[in-house]
Structure formats: C-alpha cells, structure tokens
Design a protein around this motif. Sequence first.
Motif, PDB file in Angstrom:
ATOM      1  N   LEU A 105       0.836  -1.197   0.000  1.00 61.51           N
ATOM      2  CA  LEU A 105       0.000   0.000   0.000  1.00 61.51           C
ATOM      3  C   LEU A 105       0.870   1.247   0.000  1.00 61.51           C
ATOM      4  N   LYS A 106       0.456   2.264  -0.760  1.00 64.84           N
ATOM      5  CA  LYS A 106       1.203   3.513  -0.773  1.00 64.84           C
ATOM      6  C   LYS A 106       1.224   4.129   0.618  1.00 64.84           C
ATOM      7  N   PRO A 107       2.357   4.703   1.030  1.00 71.09           N
ATOM      8  CA  PRO A 107       2.446   5.342   2.341  1.00 71.09           C
ATOM      9  C   PRO A 107       1.396   6.442   2.475  1.00 71.09           C
ATOM     10  N   GLY A 108       0.899   6.587   3.701  1.00 71.15           N
ATOM     11  CA  GLY A 108      -0.081   7.632   3.974  1.00 71.15           C
ATOM     12  C   GLY A 108      -1.514   7.166   3.874  1.00 71.15           C
ATOM     13  N   LEU A 109      -1.759   6.012   3.244  1.00 71.18           N
ATOM     14  CA  LEU A 109      -3.121   5.488   3.157  1.00 71.18           C
ATOM     15  C   LEU A 109      -3.428   4.640   4.387  1.00 71.18           C
ATOM     16  N   ASP A 110      -4.676   4.601   4.763  1.00 72.31           N
ATOM     17  CA  ASP A 110      -5.100   3.882   5.964  1.00 72.31           C
ATOM     18  C   ASP A 110      -5.097   2.381   5.693  1.00 72.31           C
ATOM     19  N   ARG A 111      -4.166   1.678   6.336  1.00 74.12           N
ATOM     20  CA  ARG A 111      -4.001   0.249   6.055  1.00 74.12           C
ATOM     21  C   ARG A 111      -5.227  -0.555   6.456  1.00 74.12           C
ATOM     22  N   ALA A 112      -5.803  -0.251   7.620  1.00 72.32           N
ATOM     23  CA  ALA A 112      -6.978  -1.001   8.077  1.00 72.32           C
ATOM     24  C   ALA A 112      -8.163  -0.770   7.142  1.00 72.32           C
ATOM     25  N   ASP A 113      -8.318   0.464   6.680  1.00 75.32           N
ATOM     26  CA  ASP A 113      -9.421   0.782   5.773  1.00 75.32           C
ATOM     27  C   ASP A 113      -9.271   0.013   4.465  1.00 75.32           C
ATOM     28  N   TRP A 114      -8.068   0.009   3.904  1.00 73.19           N
ATOM     29  CA  TRP A 114      -7.861  -0.684   2.639  1.00 73.19           C
ATOM     30  C   TRP A 114      -7.938  -2.198   2.806  1.00 73.19           C
ATOM     31  N   ALA A 115      -7.515  -2.703   3.948  1.00 69.61           N
ATOM     32  CA  ALA A 115      -7.655  -4.144   4.197  1.00 69.61           C
ATOM     33  C   ALA A 115      -9.136  -4.526   4.194  1.00 69.61           C
ATOM     34  N   ALA A 116      -9.976  -3.673   4.790  1.00 67.51           N
ATOM     35  CA  ALA A 116     -11.408  -3.944   4.806  1.00 67.51           C
ATOM     36  C   ALA A 116     -11.995  -3.872   3.395  1.00 67.51           C
ATOM     37  N   ARG A 117     -11.576  -2.883   2.617  1.00 71.66           N
ATOM     38  CA  ARG A 117     -12.092  -2.752   1.247  1.00 71.66           C
ATOM     39  C   ARG A 117     -11.727  -3.954   0.392  1.00 71.66           C
ATOM     40  N   LEU A 118     -10.532  -4.457   0.585  1.00 67.66           N
ATOM     41  CA  LEU A 118     -10.027  -5.536  -0.252  1.00 67.66           C
ATOM     42  C   LEU A 118     -10.324  -6.922   0.303  1.00 67.66           C
ATOM     43  N   GLY A 119     -10.812  -6.977   1.539  1.00 69.07           N
ATOM     44  CA  GLY A 119     -10.989  -8.270   2.186  1.00 69.07           C
ATOM     45  C   GLY A 119      -9.662  -8.938   2.458  1.00 69.07           C
ATOM     46  N   ALA A 120      -8.672  -8.127   2.859  1.00 66.80           N
ATOM     47  CA  ALA A 120      -7.294  -8.612   3.012  1.00 66.80           C
ATOM     48  C   ALA A 120      -6.898  -8.715   4.473  1.00 66.80           C
ATOM     49  N   GLU A 121      -5.879  -9.526   4.712  1.00 70.56           N
ATOM     50  CA  GLU A 121      -5.238  -9.624   6.024  1.00 70.56           C
ATOM     51  C   GLU A 121      -4.025  -8.700   6.035  1.00 70.56           C
ATOM     52  N   VAL A 122      -3.829  -8.001   7.146  1.00 70.63           N
ATOM     53  CA  VAL A 122      -2.633  -7.179   7.294  1.00 70.63           C
ATOM     54  C   VAL A 122      -1.535  -8.050   7.905  1.00 70.63           C
ATOM     55  N   LEU A 123      -0.473  -8.282   7.161  1.00 67.58           N
ATOM     56  CA  LEU A 123       0.629  -9.103   7.653  1.00 67.58           C
ATOM     57  C   LEU A 123       1.488  -8.313   8.639  1.00 67.58           C
ATOM     58  N   PRO A 124       2.246  -8.993   9.494  1.00 69.49           N
ATOM     59  CA  PRO A 124       3.093  -8.282  10.464  1.00 69.49           C
ATOM     60  C   PRO A 124       4.053  -7.290   9.812  1.00 69.49           C
ATOM     61  N   THR A 125       4.478  -7.574   8.598  1.00 68.70           N
ATOM     62  CA  THR A 125       5.407  -6.677   7.903  1.00 68.70           C
ATOM     63  C   THR A 125       4.702  -5.495   7.239  1.00 68.70           C
ATOM     64  N   GLY A 126       3.364  -5.490   7.257  1.00 67.96           N
ATOM     65  CA  GLY A 126       2.608  -4.382   6.688  1.00 67.96           C
ATOM     66  C   GLY A 126       1.989  -4.656   5.344  1.00 67.96           C
ATOM     67  N   SER A 127       2.381  -5.718   4.656  1.00 68.48           N
ATOM     68  CA  SER A 127       1.762  -6.048   3.378  1.00 68.48           C
ATOM     69  C   SER A 127       0.310  -6.464   3.591  1.00 68.48           C
ATOM     70  N   LEU A 128      -0.510  -6.276   2.555  1.00 69.09           N
ATOM     71  CA  LEU A 128      -1.898  -6.734   2.574  1.00 69.09           C
ATOM     72  C   LEU A 128      -1.974  -8.038   1.799  1.00 69.09           C
ATOM     73  N   ARG A 129      -2.596  -9.052   2.396  1.00 68.47           N
ATOM     74  CA  ARG A 129      -2.652 -10.377   1.766  1.00 68.47           C
ATOM     75  C   ARG A 129      -4.092 -10.767   1.476  1.00 68.47           C
ATOM     76  N   LEU A 130      -4.339 -11.128   0.206  1.00 68.88           N
ATOM     77  CA  LEU A 130      -5.644 -11.607  -0.223  1.00 68.88           C
ATOM     78  C   LEU A 130      -5.554 -13.090  -0.517  1.00 68.88           C
ATOM     79  N   ALA A 131      -6.517 -13.844   0.011  1.00 69.18           N
ATOM     80  CA  ALA A 131      -6.498 -15.288  -0.191  1.00 69.18           C
ATOM     81  C   ALA A 131      -7.113 -15.664  -1.533  1.00 69.18           C
ATOM     82  N   GLY A 132      -8.090 -14.907  -1.992  1.00 66.61           N
ATOM     83  CA  GLY A 132      -8.796 -15.263  -3.208  1.00 66.61           C
ATOM     84  C   GLY A 132      -8.019 -14.893  -4.455  1.00 66.61           C
ATOM     85  N   SER A 133      -8.466 -15.449  -5.573  1.00 60.78           N
ATOM     86  CA  SER A 133      -7.851 -15.123  -6.848  1.00 60.78           C
ATOM     87  C   SER A 133      -8.836 -14.315  -7.682  1.00 60.78           C
ATOM     88  N   GLY A 134      -8.384 -13.778  -8.744  1.00 65.90           N
ATOM     89  CA  GLY A 134      -9.215 -12.958  -9.622  1.00 65.90           C
ATOM     90  C   GLY A 134      -8.345 -11.976 -10.367  1.00 65.90           C
TER      91      GLY A 134
END
Length: 439
Positions: free
Chosen positions: A187-216
């Motif tokens: 995610l670009k710096p300055g954006l709300d990680r929790a908000d984007w994780a919710a939008r994407l249905g993603a898990e926030v990893l300990p290192t800060g990356s957003l992880r999506l389980a699904g494909s598409g």
Amino acid sequence: MTDPAPAGLSPAGVAARFAALGLIEAVIARDLPLDEAVDQSAALPRLEPRDRAFAHALAAAAIRSWGFLHAVVDRCLDRPGGHLPDRLRAILALGAAQLLILKVPPHAAVGATVQLVDGGLARLKGLANAVLRRLDREGGTITAGLDRALLSTPDWLFQGWVAAYGAETAAAIAAAHQLEPPLDLTLKPGLDRADWAARLGAEVLPTGSLRLAGSGRVTDLPGYAEGAWWVQDAAAALPARLFGDVAGARVIDLCAAPGGKTAQLAAAGAVVTAVDQARGRVERLNENLARLGLAAETVVADVAAWRPADKVPFVLLDAPCSATGTLRRNPDIALHRGVEDTRALARIQGKLLRAAIDMLAPGGTLVFCTCSIEPREGPGVIETALGAGAPLRRAPIRPDEVPGLAAAINPAGDLRTLPSLWPERGGLDGFFASRLVRV
C-alpha cells in the motif's frame, strides 16, 4: 505463438482446457517461462475472464506438479507412458491435475479434456478416456504412497536444500511450492491500512503487506485504477525497507524492473534512478509508476557497465538469479533450471556486486538481494566478496525491521526467508538480503 483449435472444439470448458494445453506445451516443449507463454498465447484472449483465469490456474497446477502427475498417469497404464506422444502425455497430466489437485467435477474434467485428443491423436481418445475415468474412480488408491512435493521437485534442488537447511525444512519448502500462493499488495504510504484491508478483504501481515487469499483479476480490485497499491510478495517488499529513511536521498535501484522496489523507494520520498538492461521491462516499470503517480528516472543500460555521474549514498541490487524462492509463483523454473545455472548466475551476481560498490559513496549503504534460496547465489556471493577484501562491512538486520520474521535473520545478520515460513498465513517467497556499508 499460434494455437489452432482442434476440430469440433466446443465453447467455454473445452476452449479453456485447450488454452491451458497450449500454455503447458509452450513451457515444456519450447522452454518458455509460464508468464511469457501467457503473454504469447493466441487462445487466452478469446476466452471470457473467468475461463481465462481457469486456464491459467490449470496450466500452473499441472506444471507445478509435473513429476507427480506423470507418476500417477504411469500407474494407470500397462507400462510407463514414455512411449506415448508428448501431446497426449500433456493432456493426461492436464486431466489428472483437474481431478486430483483442482478437484474439478469429474464429468467436466474427463469429458472436456478427452475432447482435446483430436487430429493425429484421435485413435488414442479411448486410452485417454480410460486413464482419466480410472483416476476418477481409484484416485486415492493410485496416489497412495506417492509424495507429490518430492516427485515434483528436481533432485538437484531438493538435495541442495537438504544440505543447506536440513531434511525437515527441505521437505517443508517442497510442500510449500505445491500450494497456490496468495496475492500480496504493498500500500502507498499515507493510506489507511486497516481501511484498505477492509475494502479488499485482506489480512494485514506483520510486515505491513496486505494479503488476499482469493484469486481474480488484479485490475478489478478496489484501488488498482487510482494507484493505491501494487502487487508485491511480502518477502520482496522487505529489502527496500532496510535502508531506513531515504526521503530526499539519491538511491540507485539496479536490475529494477518490473519496479516494485522502485515504487517503494519513490513512495518513501527518495530520488530514484532505476536501471535495467531490458527495454521492454523498463517500459513496464514506467507504466507501473505512471499508474501509481510516482516518479523515478529510468535508464536502459547494462548494469555492469553503467555508472552514475556521482556516487550515491544508497544502492539496491536485486541481482538476477535462479528465482527458486518463487517456484510457487513460477513453477516452470523447476523444469528449466539446473545446478550449472546457479553457478553461472553466482558469477554474474559477483560482477554486478562489484559494479554496485563502485557506485556507492564512502559510508553509503548497499542492499544486495536475490529471490533464490540456493546458498551459492546470495550468501555465497557476499562471503566471496568479503573474503576477497571488498570495501564493505555488514550492517546486521534487526528483528524490529522485519516484524514477525526474526527467525529469518541468520547468524551473520542477513535475511533469509523461505517458502516454508508463515505456513499458517500461506507462506511467502524465498528471499536473501544482505545490508552492507562501504568502508
């Protein structure tokens, strides 16, 4: 690449399997990387997005488990299938992958796959039907005692991992490579990680990356068009962070394309010069930066020969390598690489490391990384350089710099992630990174 459709090709399911067969043959017979086979396929663009995704997933599953699938097919034959035409063997592997790995409903997996046995192979359609129907009926019995991960891993690779990491870890690496990888986003710096994780249905990893389980389709995900994030495995996102604060500083990113690390550095405020010798890849890098709204100077040049006008305080070298840490994403690597490749690549890495040192100002920081898990390539290159008196000293990586991955820091202070790490989260790519200071 041309993909002439077999006679009697029906829409949708058969067409997707035909496209998958074309990808498999391009990888196996023409030694193309799977990504290049996808780019060159004439059949894929004719499919609907859903069928296109299925074709790609099917080809990847078959290539990922190539050795295992052929062992399974051989058990269904009166004698090992080496005598069969290569195209038929590929079709049978494709069918077996559907039944045993992707769990496609048998009527679709068998019926649509058998339709691919056409033209000069038509006389063998009955054989293909019999093999696949037997697999449907007796799959559990036929596969009993077969180690899918081991059969799908070249012996030179597996034995090297045993020597480097131990038998248990080697088995875990091989098993991790059999799983379809998740999708990681930076995610670009300055954006709300929790908000984007919710939008994407993603898990926030300990290192800060957003992880999506699904494909598409990545381009259909929220935030793609506006450049809120880019695709980058969680492990690949670590090396660029090892510089610390680079705002306003000059950074040279060597072997930079397709540009994930360039984007990280630019987003952190660095003045980045990204260098790569492949013009097409640099064009892709520029396209990615434009989508993200980020700026960097890009240079098409031989990294070993190119030099900046002035020495800089930061250099990132993501050296060309065998990429064996990315087998779950690039399964064709296991079929195309050999031990001699790792020796040749280690020599190239040493040459590029010397060039990188020449670009670095005294006291400057160099991060050297590869996505190979072969010790000869990353660690071996660094040890050789230091042993030969290179004007460098290690700056050991600290656990707080790689949250959740303290176990990936080796005794020398370098980072070594393995695909078998974070199994509960879906693993991550194998990466090596060493942080060095010019003395």
